[in-house]
Design a protein around this motif. Sequence first.
Motif, PDB file in Angstrom:
ATOM      1  N   VAL A  27       0.798  -1.235   0.006  1.00 35.89           N
ATOM      2  CA  VAL A  27       0.010  -0.112  -0.055  1.00 35.89           C
ATOM      3  C   VAL A  27       0.842   1.171   0.067  1.00 35.89           C
ATOM      4  CG1 VAL A  27      -1.635   1.609   1.455  1.00 35.89           C
ATOM      5  CG2 VAL A  27      -2.162  -1.138   1.093  1.00 35.89           C
ATOM      6  N   ALA A  41       1.069   4.000  -3.005  1.00 37.43           N
ATOM      7  CA  ALA A  41       1.111   5.619  -2.779  1.00 37.43           C
ATOM      8  C   ALA A  41       2.202   6.261  -3.130  1.00 37.43           C
ATOM      9  CB  ALA A  41       0.736   5.715  -1.113  1.00 37.43           C
ATOM     10  N   ARG A  64       2.475   9.089  -6.248  1.00 41.49           N
ATOM     11  CA  ARG A  64       3.091  10.352  -5.973  1.00 41.49           C
ATOM     12  C   ARG A  64       4.227  10.686  -6.914  1.00 41.49           C
ATOM     13  NH1 ARG A  64       7.527  12.318  -3.518  1.00 41.49           N
ATOM     14  NH2 ARG A  64       7.350  14.431  -2.660  1.00 41.49           N
TER      15      ARG A  64
END
Length: 364
Positions: free
Chosen positions: A102, A106, A110
């Motif tokens: 996870v 993420a 980004r």
Amino acid sequence: MKRSVPNAGGEWTRAAPPALLAAGLGGLIILSRMALQEALGAKSPFLLAWPAIMIAAFIGGFWPAVAVTLLGLGVGQWALRTAGEAPLGPGGVLIFLLFGLVFSIAGGMRKLGLRRAAADAERLSDMQRRLAGVARLNAMGEIAATLAHELNQPLTAIASYAGAAQRLVERENAPPDSVPDLLQKVAGQAARARDVIGRIRGQVSRNELALAPQSLSEMFEESLAMAMAGAGRAVSVRREFEAAADRVLADRLQVQQVMVNLIRNAVEAMAGTPRCELRIGGRAGPGGLVEAFVADSGPGLPADLAERLFEPFVSGKADGMGIGLAVCRSIVEAHGGTIRGKTDPYGGAFFHFTLRRAPEAQRS
């Protein structure tokens, strides 16, 4: 012959240092847990894994975070075994890896967003540079064409009068013999200057357009982004595009110069008004044409300049050169269209120009 791929190599070179830094920093944080093994034993075997994974994801993105996750799992399992405790079972390992995944996803999203933002900014900057170059060339061409047109008539008159004087002197035989020769040289130089100016005017008047089917709305959106860059005031934008009239035949850079010029003029005109609303759009016109328009909520066009705004060196601004709208007219006319400006009945100025519809749009 081998084909080079400089873009791919350059992208890898730019991405490698942050990825190595992220993996190295995250790995160093996790490995420091091994130094605390004697004091902690089996307590908190994954204590430093989570901050290390988050730091790796933030700095390096997906793959550094994955590498640090696997290292954190390995160090945690080692700490448990060294302390004589049972390591994580399959379920615990899966949960640990899922949380690490996870954070990795993420971080990857980004980094992808940052790369896209940088690419968009670079593309916008490149288009601004190219448009600035086109604007300078068109402005210089417009000035040269205007000067050529204005100077051609007096030079033609000089040649005509000099020729008449030469014939008069030759008939009366009053002046010395050198006078006819001198007048002939004056006439020759005047004719030469007229020819040179005519040749320059022909060069700057020749339109070499790279015409191709383009999306009117996409050109407007890119032009809006360029024109609003650095604007000191928020502007409300209304878009009024007809889907059936979106495809036009245009030189993208040239037409975007028209759009940027009109949008910037509109924003400047609304600088001192309480309401700041810009309208852009396109609609079907007669004869296979598409009408594009830019309207503002400013004070409108000066009555004494409304009919002459597109003439060179005529400007409604105190510090304007009067070249921008003249260049716009030249570009639009080179595309086979027309451009007009008027005061909108609802307030503000309304500029509209026409372009030919793309062939596939005409057949649909």
